[in-house]
Design a protein around this motif. Structure first.
Motif, mmCIF file in Angstrom:
data_model
loop_
_atom_site.group_PDB
_atom_site.id
_atom_site.type_symbol
_atom_site.label_atom_id
_atom_site.label_comp_id
_atom_site.label_asym_id
_atom_site.label_seq_id
_atom_site.Cartn_x
_atom_site.Cartn_y
_atom_site.Cartn_z
ATOM 1 N N PRO A 55 16.113 62.268 58.608
ATOM 2 C CA PRO A 55 17.373 61.119 58.412
ATOM 3 C C PRO A 55 16.758 59.767 57.850
ATOM 4 O O PRO A 55 17.697 59.351 57.296
ATOM 5 C CB PRO A 55 17.765 61.079 60.122
ATOM 6 C CG PRO A 55 16.667 61.530 60.807
ATOM 7 C CD PRO A 55 15.876 62.332 59.939
ATOM 8 N N ASP A 84 18.118 59.678 54.243
ATOM 9 C CA ASP A 84 19.469 59.345 54.012
ATOM 10 C C ASP A 84 19.793 58.042 54.141
ATOM 11 O O ASP A 84 20.480 57.407 53.658
ATOM 12 C CB ASP A 84 20.340 60.397 54.932
ATOM 13 C CG ASP A 84 19.927 61.593 55.184
ATOM 14 O OD1 ASP A 84 19.961 62.435 56.115
ATOM 15 O OD2 ASP A 84 19.693 62.139 53.880
ATOM 16 N N VAL A 85 19.244 57.272 55.362
ATOM 17 C CA VAL A 85 19.402 55.941 55.618
ATOM 18 C C VAL A 85 18.798 55.088 54.290
ATOM 19 O O VAL A 85 19.637 54.196 53.944
ATOM 20 C CB VAL A 85 18.713 55.419 56.825
ATOM 21 C CG1 VAL A 85 18.741 53.838 56.956
ATOM 22 C CG2 VAL A 85 19.187 55.947 58.129
ATOM 23 N N GLY A 116 18.220 53.016 61.979
ATOM 24 C CA GLY A 116 18.408 54.290 62.626
ATOM 25 C C GLY A 116 19.521 54.942 62.058
ATOM 26 O O GLY A 116 19.527 56.438 61.847
ATOM 27 N N SER A 117 20.718 54.465 61.433
ATOM 28 C CA SER A 117 21.796 55.373 60.937
ATOM 29 C C SER A 117 22.588 54.636 60.021
ATOM 30 O O SER A 117 22.685 53.422 60.015
ATOM 31 C CB SER A 117 22.736 55.745 62.224
ATOM 32 O OG SER A 117 23.398 54.517 62.769
ATOM 33 N N VAL A 118 23.111 55.602 59.285
ATOM 34 C CA VAL A 118 23.925 55.039 58.042
ATOM 35 C C VAL A 118 24.857 53.972 58.463
ATOM 36 O O VAL A 118 25.126 52.979 57.816
ATOM 37 C CB VAL A 118 24.464 56.194 57.264
ATOM 38 C CG1 VAL A 118 25.460 55.663 56.314
ATOM 39 C CG2 VAL A 118 23.403 57.022 56.660
ATOM 40 N N ASP A 119 25.558 54.236 59.490
ATOM 41 C CA ASP A 119 26.750 53.225 59.697
ATOM 42 C C ASP A 119 26.306 51.867 60.324
ATOM 43 O O ASP A 119 27.016 51.040 60.355
ATOM 44 C CB ASP A 119 27.667 53.842 60.943
ATOM 45 C CG ASP A 119 26.770 54.342 62.184
ATOM 46 O OD1 ASP A 119 27.489 55.092 62.872
ATOM 47 O OD2 ASP A 119 25.554 53.973 62.209
ATOM 48 N N ARG A 120 24.891 51.625 60.537
ATOM 49 C CA ARG A 120 24.383 50.397 60.878
ATOM 50 C C ARG A 120 23.883 49.739 59.618
ATOM 51 O O ARG A 120 23.366 48.449 59.853
ATOM 52 C CB ARG A 120 23.213 50.566 61.947
ATOM 53 C CG ARG A 120 23.807 51.041 63.459
ATOM 54 C CD ARG A 120 22.580 50.827 64.518
ATOM 55 N NE ARG A 120 22.510 49.612 64.649
ATOM 56 C CZ ARG A 120 21.094 49.285 65.194
ATOM 57 N NH1 ARG A 120 20.230 50.230 65.373
ATOM 58 N NH2 ARG A 120 21.188 47.826 65.594
#
Ligand code: SDX
Length: 391
Positions: free
Chosen positions: A299, A302-303, A244-248
């Motif tokens: 997105p 990006d991931v 889902g998102s880069v920080d994960r």
């Protein structure tokens, strides 16, 4: 140049067959179809040119291309009764389950191309399978969303016709988007053939018993379905959406490295490539081009890019020589084209059909076929007696 064709004895002892269709150098990240680099084919050819090259060994000239294209287009229709076959499935069936069924069922409709000892039957089979797989694939999608099947359009290109059959309806005009048409065609090229992968080996094994070509292709589709093989494109996009998102990303990188965790980074690693899969490089470039031309921000790209950056700098992935493979970026492009995730592996099967047919044809062109019959190392009980039980 001549180092390309010298093998060490160890390699030849594990080689399952000899083939002139595709060459892979896993250490160098090289993929050639009949000697032509995949990067140049993706840039300068279309899928039907690559199909001709795989099937006949040489690239077509203009006249040969037109003749080949015309013969393929002639066979894009499927027997009208096959559409009733679809109605036997649940609407929510996985499309690969339907493809396994209907591709094998083609043998029940095209008896004049099932005699594997008849070269005319074999030629006809090649055209029929290449031409009908897009029609069957689009029918899977239309059936799943309750829309009417769309008949193939001979004035459209191979990939343009596929997009038409997937997304047009009888209610309004449909214009093929050239950006999507080119991206679809490139995805088909990048999946066309890949030496002795699991599904191609399955087709060759089935063919070695003299099974009819439609049954062999159905076997190849079944083998491709697995998440370790062609099913990885669907699994990869599901993984990117779960992250889902880069920080994960760091959390998932650690999961992938944990021996006690069955999780693997989908779209990463390869049995042969211990370097970057050359198809993944083209796919990544195409991803950027398509999203830019469509002015789409996804997105997930990006991931994917950040996941790749982190993984390629992580000692575990470096030591295990794990790089992105063909399935890592393909899903993002397929989503941009509008293909639902459930249809991703069907796209792979559609594109790989020409590779399967080329290998199937090559077996017959190489003379008498010996049945594939691997042996085993027996690890079971030594011989023992079975006395009659008083029941
Ligand atoms: C395709 O063969 C072909 O040509 C296939 C294909 C084609 O065009 O036909 O290229 C298409 O199938 C591409 C691959 C798509 N599959 C995936 O992306 C699924 C994720 N990848 C893995 O399942 C795996 O990399 C395989 C199955 C693709 C390859 O596995 P290998 O070469 O048999 O490697 P392995 O299982 O022996 O693993 C070697 C090591 C292991 O660690 P150790 O036990 O040695 O410590 O690398 C690790 C594995 O745990 N590893 C991974 C990993 N892949 C391998 N760890 C985390 N994530 C991964 N993806």
């Amino acid at each position: 140049k001549n180092q390309l064709f010298t093998y060490d004895p160890g390699f030849m002892s594990t080689a399952s067959c000899k083939s002139a269709i595709t060459y892979i150098d896993g250490d160098e990240g090289v993929l050639l179809h009949r000697g032509y680099p995949i990067e140049q084919l993706a840039e300068n050819a279309d899928y039907l040119e690559v199909s001709y090259l795989l099937l006949f060994g040489e690239r077509p000239n203009k006249e040969q291309y037109r003749e080949f294209e015309s013969r393929v287009k002639k066979h894009t229709l499927v027997h009208e009764q096959i559409s009733r076959f679809f109605h036997g499935f649940r609407r929510d069936s996985h499309p690969m389950a339907i493809m396994c069924g209907v591709s094998g069922a083609l043998a029940a409709f095209y008896h004049d191309s099932t005699d594997v000892n008849n070269i005319y039957h074999r030629e006809l089979t090649a055209y029929r399978l290449l031409a009908k797989m897009p029609t069957l694939a689009a029918m899977c999608y239309k059936y799943s969303i309750g829309q009417p099947f769309m008949y193939p359009q001979r004035h459209l290109s191979f990939s343009g016709n596929f997009l038409y059959m997937m997304f047009a309806t009888p209610c309004e005009p449909y214009v093929v988007n050239p950006v999507l048409e080119k991206a679809m065609d490139k995805i088909f090229i990048l999946h066309a053939d890949h030496e002795q992968n699991a599904s191609t080996s399955t087709v060759r094994t089935a063919a070695s018993s003299g099974a009819n070509p439609f049954a062999c292709i159905a076997a190849g589709i079944a083998s491709l379905w697995g998440p370790a093989h062609g099913g990885a494109n669907e699994a990869c996009i599901n993984m990117l959406e779960e992250i889902g998102s880069v920080d994960r990303i760091p959390e998932y990188i650690e999961k992938a490295k944990d021996k006690n965790d069955p999780f693997r980074l989908m779209g990463f690693g390869h049995r042969v490539y211990k370097n970057y899969d050359p198809r993944a490089k083209v796919m990544r470039q195409t991803c950027h081009e398509v999203l830019k031309e469509l002015d789409v921000q996804n997105p997930l790209l990006d991931v994917a890019m950040e996941l790749e950056r982190i993984a390629l700098s992580d000692p575990y992935f470096v030591e295990h020589k794990l790089y992105p493979n063909v399935d890592f970026y393909s899903g993002i492009i397929l989503k941009a084209i509008g293909i639902p995730v459930s249809m991703f592996t069907v796209m792979f099967a559609l594109a790989r059909t020409v590779g399967w047919i080329a290998h199937w044809k090559e077996m017959y062109n190489q003379g008498a076929i010996k049945i594939v019959r691997p042996r085993q190392i027996y690890i079971g009980h030594p011989q023992r007696d079975f006395d009659k039980m008083e029941k």
